[in-house]
Write a protein that holds these residues in place. Structure first.
Motif, mmCIF file in Angstrom:
data_model
loop_
_atom_site.group_PDB
_atom_site.id
_atom_site.type_symbol
_atom_site.label_atom_id
_atom_site.label_comp_id
_atom_site.label_asym_id
_atom_site.label_seq_id
_atom_site.Cartn_x
_atom_site.Cartn_y
_atom_site.Cartn_z
ATOM 1 N N LEU A 196 59.482 64.517 -57.221
ATOM 2 C CA LEU A 196 59.332 63.207 -56.577
ATOM 3 C C LEU A 196 59.296 62.089 -57.622
ATOM 4 O O LEU A 196 59.927 61.038 -57.466
ATOM 5 C CB LEU A 196 58.041 63.214 -55.749
ATOM 6 C CG LEU A 196 58.099 62.368 -54.469
ATOM 7 C CD1 LEU A 196 59.091 62.982 -53.501
ATOM 8 C CD2 LEU A 196 56.711 62.277 -53.859
ATOM 9 N N ALA A 197 58.535 62.365 -58.706
ATOM 10 C CA ALA A 197 58.417 61.368 -59.782
ATOM 11 C C ALA A 197 59.785 61.113 -60.411
ATOM 12 O O ALA A 197 60.171 59.960 -60.645
ATOM 13 C CB ALA A 197 57.441 61.865 -60.837
ATOM 14 N N ALA A 198 60.518 62.221 -60.653
ATOM 15 C CA ALA A 198 61.852 62.087 -61.260
ATOM 16 C C ALA A 198 62.769 61.282 -60.348
ATOM 17 O O ALA A 198 63.519 60.410 -60.801
ATOM 18 C CB ALA A 198 62.436 63.471 -61.512
ATOM 19 N N LEU A 199 62.631 61.567 -59.044
ATOM 20 C CA LEU A 199 63.477 60.880 -58.060
ATOM 21 C C LEU A 199 63.161 59.380 -58.047
ATOM 22 O O LEU A 199 64.060 58.529 -58.020
ATOM 23 C CB LEU A 199 63.222 61.495 -56.686
ATOM 24 C CG LEU A 199 64.332 61.324 -55.659
ATOM 25 C CD1 LEU A 199 65.529 62.164 -56.081
ATOM 26 C CD2 LEU A 199 63.853 61.735 -54.281
ATOM 27 N N SER A 200 61.870 59.050 -58.077
ATOM 28 C CA SER A 200 61.508 57.630 -58.017
ATOM 29 C C SER A 200 61.946 56.911 -59.289
ATOM 30 O O SER A 200 62.359 55.761 -59.263
ATOM 31 C CB SER A 200 60.008 57.451 -57.782
ATOM 32 O OG SER A 200 59.311 57.952 -58.904
ATOM 33 N N MET A 201 61.902 57.644 -60.440
ATOM 34 C CA MET A 201 62.367 57.035 -61.698
ATOM 35 C C MET A 201 63.858 56.746 -61.634
ATOM 36 O O MET A 201 64.330 55.676 -62.030
ATOM 37 C CB MET A 201 62.073 57.952 -62.882
ATOM 38 C CG MET A 201 60.731 57.649 -63.541
ATOM 39 S SD MET A 201 60.370 58.851 -64.795
ATOM 40 C CE MET A 201 61.517 58.390 -66.054
ATOM 41 N N ALA A 202 64.543 57.747 -61.080
ATOM 42 C CA ALA A 202 65.990 57.589 -60.983
ATOM 43 C C ALA A 202 66.337 56.424 -60.064
ATOM 44 O O ALA A 202 67.253 55.643 -60.325
ATOM 45 C CB ALA A 202 66.633 58.871 -60.469
ATOM 46 N N SER A 203 65.565 56.304 -58.965
ATOM 47 C CA SER A 203 65.896 55.242 -58.026
ATOM 48 C C SER A 203 65.514 53.872 -58.591
ATOM 49 O O SER A 203 66.056 52.860 -58.184
ATOM 50 C CB SER A 203 65.211 55.487 -56.682
ATOM 51 O OG SER A 203 63.828 55.446 -56.869
ATOM 52 N N ALA A 204 64.597 53.837 -59.534
ATOM 53 C CA ALA A 204 64.220 52.563 -60.145
ATOM 54 C C ALA A 204 65.342 52.047 -61.039
ATOM 55 O O ALA A 204 65.399 50.870 -61.353
ATOM 56 C CB ALA A 204 62.946 52.721 -60.955
ATOM 57 N N GLN A 205 66.235 52.952 -61.433
ATOM 58 C CA GLN A 205 67.339 52.546 -62.291
ATOM 59 C C GLN A 205 68.334 51.678 -61.497
ATOM 60 O O GLN A 205 68.683 52.019 -60.378
ATOM 61 C CB GLN A 205 68.044 53.804 -62.783
ATOM 62 C CG GLN A 205 69.000 53.543 -63.903
ATOM 63 C CD GLN A 205 69.590 54.842 -64.414
ATOM 64 O OE1 GLN A 205 69.965 55.703 -63.638
ATOM 65 N NE2 GLN A 205 69.662 54.964 -65.721
ATOM 66 N N THR A 206 68.719 50.549 -62.070
ATOM 67 C CA THR A 206 69.662 49.682 -61.367
ATOM 68 C C THR A 206 71.074 50.112 -61.709
ATOM 69 O O THR A 206 71.434 50.222 -62.881
ATOM 70 C CB THR A 206 69.449 48.218 -61.812
ATOM 71 O OG1 THR A 206 68.061 47.937 -61.745
ATOM 72 C CG2 THR A 206 70.233 47.266 -60.942
ATOM 73 N N VAL A 207 71.840 50.346 -60.681
ATOM 74 C CA VAL A 207 73.237 50.727 -60.910
ATOM 75 C C VAL A 207 74.126 49.495 -60.698
ATOM 76 O O VAL A 207 74.051 48.842 -59.665
ATOM 77 C CB VAL A 207 73.667 51.861 -59.955
ATOM 78 C CG1 VAL A 207 75.152 52.160 -60.123
ATOM 79 C CG2 VAL A 207 72.835 53.096 -60.209
ATOM 80 N N VAL A 208 74.914 49.174 -61.717
ATOM 81 C CA VAL A 208 75.838 48.041 -61.607
ATOM 82 C C VAL A 208 77.246 48.611 -61.461
ATOM 83 O O VAL A 208 77.705 49.363 -62.317
ATOM 84 C CB VAL A 208 75.740 47.137 -62.848
ATOM 85 C CG1 VAL A 208 76.835 46.077 -62.832
ATOM 86 C CG2 VAL A 208 74.373 46.487 -62.916
ATOM 87 N N ARG A 209 77.881 48.277 -60.360
ATOM 88 C CA ARG A 209 79.221 48.811 -60.120
ATOM 89 C C ARG A 209 80.287 47.905 -60.726
ATOM 90 O O ARG A 209 80.197 46.677 -60.618
ATOM 91 C CB ARG A 209 79.475 48.954 -58.620
ATOM 92 C CG ARG A 209 78.661 50.082 -57.994
ATOM 93 C CD ARG A 209 79.124 50.374 -56.572
ATOM 94 N NE ARG A 209 79.122 49.179 -55.739
ATOM 95 C CZ ARG A 209 80.171 48.789 -55.011
ATOM 96 N NH1 ARG A 209 81.291 49.488 -55.026
ATOM 97 N NH2 ARG A 209 80.094 47.707 -54.263
ATOM 98 N N LEU A 210 81.263 48.513 -61.394
ATOM 99 C CA LEU A 210 82.364 47.769 -61.993
ATOM 100 C C LEU A 210 83.649 48.197 -61.301
ATOM 101 O O LEU A 210 83.813 49.367 -60.958
ATOM 102 C CB LEU A 210 82.503 48.089 -63.488
ATOM 103 C CG LEU A 210 81.241 48.145 -64.334
ATOM 104 C CD1 LEU A 210 81.600 48.596 -65.746
ATOM 105 C CD2 LEU A 210 80.580 46.797 -64.380
#
Lengths: 363, 411
Positions: free
Chosen positions: B11-25
């Motif tokens: 769960l912690a790993a998932l929340s960390m991953a979701s905190a990452q902002t993905v910028v689409r190019l």
């Protein structure tokens, strides 16, 4: 309504649901939106728009490119529909014969319709070039013309002599007698080969025509030459499907009718026009309707031709719509109006064909 | 208990991953997909790791402009996307692209080649950072010139001496054209600029004047005078295609031809020189072809996108591209990169194409046509070139028709 009837209707709706949803989303909704947009000045990237009434429709008829697209679409439809219906029917009639290996020919003639339209168009760009296959082939035919003509002349002469001889002997042989034709063929081949070997008849140097098919702004019968190239291409790729429909129709005609006609003394040609054509009316109606709709909405071959031909000589209504949406700011309003005209035209022509043309019932 | 620990960690790993902002190019497909994805993986994402931002590149195969306009209209466009200079202005004027002045200081913007930055500036706002750029140059096949015993084209050539060399090569080598001529303003226009002609006059109208006519007559006479063959008659759509297949001794292309020749004719000995000079004005002309990285005005990650944009156009990123010989940098400082001075045919190509954008290049104009769609504006000129090259119209007739069409278009 009875309960059982209600349940039946519910089941019917349930089974129809996927189709109805598809129809609703992709056709009814899209059509209503297009109709709405055609009265606005909406652009693809603009953020607001206003209702402009019939301004788009008026603007369309003042645009020479739209008029060109409209005339091209109508000429394309008339020519291609006539050509492909006639050729598909002829080909189906030939392929309906009970001959050895006919399945092979049916398969071969069906191949063009299996090929991707994009691939065929890309090949066609090369095919129609000034130094492409078509001109080279015409040049080659021109170069071997003396040999071919010599062969034809000898063949005809040999056949005429043999037929005359047989008739003098009192035998009623036809001009096209196959047994005599075989001998004429052998004589023709042998003599032509001999004349060619002796150097009496020799092929000329190949001179491919300097004719340009795709970059030519000239017109033939009022239609630009590049559009004729697309007409040839489109006819080539769509005949097989229509041929298959005709073939299915032909195989549905009871053999007894032909037998009766033959007993009455009808020749094969009379049988074709008095039995086959009337019996095929429902199929012909279907073929012509499909063809009219398909040709009016032709888009891919023009789009893929790209810069290989001047746009004004190949533009058709469907491409006009696309070109307006995806150039500049994206004139959605104007393009929608053009799309509505295309839809109305398609509908009107199909209705007209139904009213004046071939009925749906066989005679 | 152990199971709870595992679930908690996941769960912690998932929340960390979701905190990452993905910028689409979003940009072109083909080679760009491989190049930009590698750039993002090797340079951009490591630099942005500390900010917890990750960039992802999606290449669009086929008609990029149609895909982008559609995506912008539907609200599904990426956070950052390419905008080709060729159709940039109507897009910038629509309000769908975010002005970048808020995210970049004047100092940060001033490091870019001024000409390139101006190309993406509208009403004082900068709407895109130039990704890289290209100009036109003359590439020549050394072996073919040697075989024909004709001196190589060089930067002192005028249109006349250049044409003479092409004629001599074509005459000596029967199967080889001097140049395969395309009916395209993207090549012809460079010669028209050399005469002093400009696409729009002071009143904003396009006038095909005497200068334009002089360039037009020279360019279309290449085929008639035996200095070149019409590209489509050789089964090609661009000058590089004929050059790569050794059907033409010369090509007029940008640095993009380098990658093509690397695959198509790796052993070809070719050289590169500047576009020939107009014999009357003693000037040369050229285009600047460029693409910007622009920001979606409807993006939900504008701050993160600005950081990605900074990383995409950073000196490290441009050096990475330059050192691989993929494109020319838009930062002025990299003009002095030692990479340009290295020997070798590809470095020479890059060097000459880069020079094309400087004062040596002469009248260098961006490949843009104001608020008009470039394709529509060029069509009358392209069709006039085609009609004359294929002998369908006289120069007078073709220019009169093109002028009438341009008058209708540019009001």
């Amino acid at each position: 309504m009875l309960r059982s009837q209600r349940i039946e209707a519910l089941y019917a709706l349930l089974f129809l649901a996927p189709f109805l949803i598809h129809l609703g989303v992709f056709f009814v909704f899209a059509f209503v939106r297009t109709l709405g947009f055609s009265f606005t000045d909406k652009t693809l990237i603009g953020q607001s728009y206003q209702i402009v009434g019939f301004a788009n429709f008026i603007q369309l008829f003042q645009d020479p490119r739209f008029i060109a697209a409209l005339t091209h679409s109508i000429s394309f439809m008339l020519i291609v529909t006539t050509l492909q219906t006639f050729l598909a029917l002829s080909m189906a009639a030939i392929l309906n014969q009970r001959l050895r290996g006919i399945t092979f020919f049916r398969t071969v003639y069906y191949i063009p319709s299996v090929l991707s339209s994009a691939a065929v168009t890309v090949i066609a760009i090369w095919f129609f070039q000034k130094t492409g296959f078509l001109n080279t082939f015409i040049g080659w035919i021109g170069s071997v013309a003396p040999v071919l003509l010599t062969f034809v002349a000898i063949f005809v002469l040999a056949q005429a002599v043999q037929v005359a001889w047989e008739r003098i002997r009192g035998l009623p042989v036809a001009l096209t007698d196959p047994a005599l034709a075989t001998i004429s063929l052998a004589v023709g081949l042998a003599l032509t080969w001999l004349l060619a070997a002796l150097g009496v008849v020799v092929p000329r140097e190949a001179q491919p025509p300097e004719f340009t098919w795709l970059t030519n702004s000239d017109r033939f019968l009022g239609v630009p030459i590049p559009l004729w190239s697309i007409i040839m291409l489109n006819t080539f790729t769509t005949i097989p499907t229509l041929m298959l429909i005709f073939l299915a129709g032909l195989q549905d005609i009871p053999k007894s009718i032909y037998e009766a006609a033959a007993i009455d003394g009808a020749s094969p040609l009379q049988q074709f026009f008095s039995v086959t054509v009337p019996m095929l009316r429902p199929v012909t109606f279907l073929v012509i309707t499909l063809s009219l709709i398909g040709t009016l909405q032709m888009f891919d071959q023009v789009a893929l031709m790209g810069d290989a031909a001047p746009l004004d000589s190949i533009i058709v209504l469907a491409y006009y719509v696309y070109n307006n949406v995806f150039s500049g700011e994206g004139r959605v309003g104007l393009a929608s109006a053009a799309a509505i005209i295309l839809a109305a035209l398609t509908f009107a022509i199909v209705l007209l064909q139904r009213a004046l043309g071939i009925s749906e019932k066989a005679h | 208990m152990k199971r709870w620990w595992v679930a908690g960690l996941a769960l912690a790993a998932l929340s960390m991953a979701s905190a990452q902002t993905v910028v689409r190019l979003q940009g072109f497909g083909g080679n760009d997909t491989a190049i930009i994805s590698s750039l993002v993986r090797e340079v951009v994402n490591p630099a942005l790791q500390k900010d917890n931002i990750r960039a992802e590149y999606q290449g669009v195969e086929g008609d990029y402009r149609a895909a982008l306009l559609n995506a912008l209209s539907a609200g599904t466009a990426a956070d950052l996307f390419y905008v080709d200079i060729f159709w940039s202005e109507p897009l910038f004027a629509s309000g769908r692209v975010e002005p970048l002045n808020r995210y970049f200081t004047q100092q940060e913007l001033s490091v870019f080649n001024r000409n390139l930055l101006n190309a993406f500036t509208l009403r004082g706002n900068v709407y895109g950072l130039p990704k890289d750029f290209n100009t036109l140059a003359v590439q020549f096949n050394k072996d073919l010139f040697d075989e024909a015993k004709v001196p190589y084209p060089n930067q002192t050539d005028t249109w006349d001496t250049f044409k003479d060399k092409l004629k001599r090569v074509q005459a000596a080598l029967k199967d080889v054209a001097g140049l395969c001529v395309v009916a395209d303003h993207a090549r012809f226009g460079a010669f028209a600029y050399a005469t002093g002609w400009r696409p729009f006059n002071a009143q904003g109208r396009t006038v095909l004047d005497a200068n334009f006519r002089r360039a037009f007559e020279w360019y279309t006479s290449l085929v008639k005078d035996g200095a070149g063959k019409y590209a489509q008659d050789l089964g090609e759509g661009w000058t590089g295609g004929c050059f790569g297949a050794e059907r033409a001794a010369v090509a007029i292309e940008g640095a993009w031809i380098g990658g093509f020749l690397r695959d198509k004719a790796p052993n070809m000995r070719y050289g590169t020189t500047l576009i020939p000079l107009d014999p009357v004005t003693k000037q040369r002309g050229n285009f600047i072809f460029t693409v910007s990285w622009s920001m979606n005005a409807a993006s939900r990650n504008k701050e993160a996108a600005a950081k990605v944009l900074r990383a995409l156009t950073s000196p490290e990123a441009q050096n990475w591209i330059l050192s691989r010989g993929l494109a020319l940098p838009s930062r002025s400082a990299l003009a002095n990169s030692p990479i340009f001075q290295r020997p070798g045919k590809e470095n020479e190509l890059n060097r000459v194409v880069f020079q094309g954008s400087t004062s040596v290049g002469g009248a260098v104009l961006p490949f843009k046509f104001g608020s008009l769609d470039g394709g529509e504006w060029m069509r009358p000129i392209n069709e006039a070139l085609l009609a004359v090259i294929t002998g369908k119209k006289s120069v007078d007739q073709a220019l009169a028709d093109a002028q009438a069409e341009l008058n209708r278009l540019v009001r």
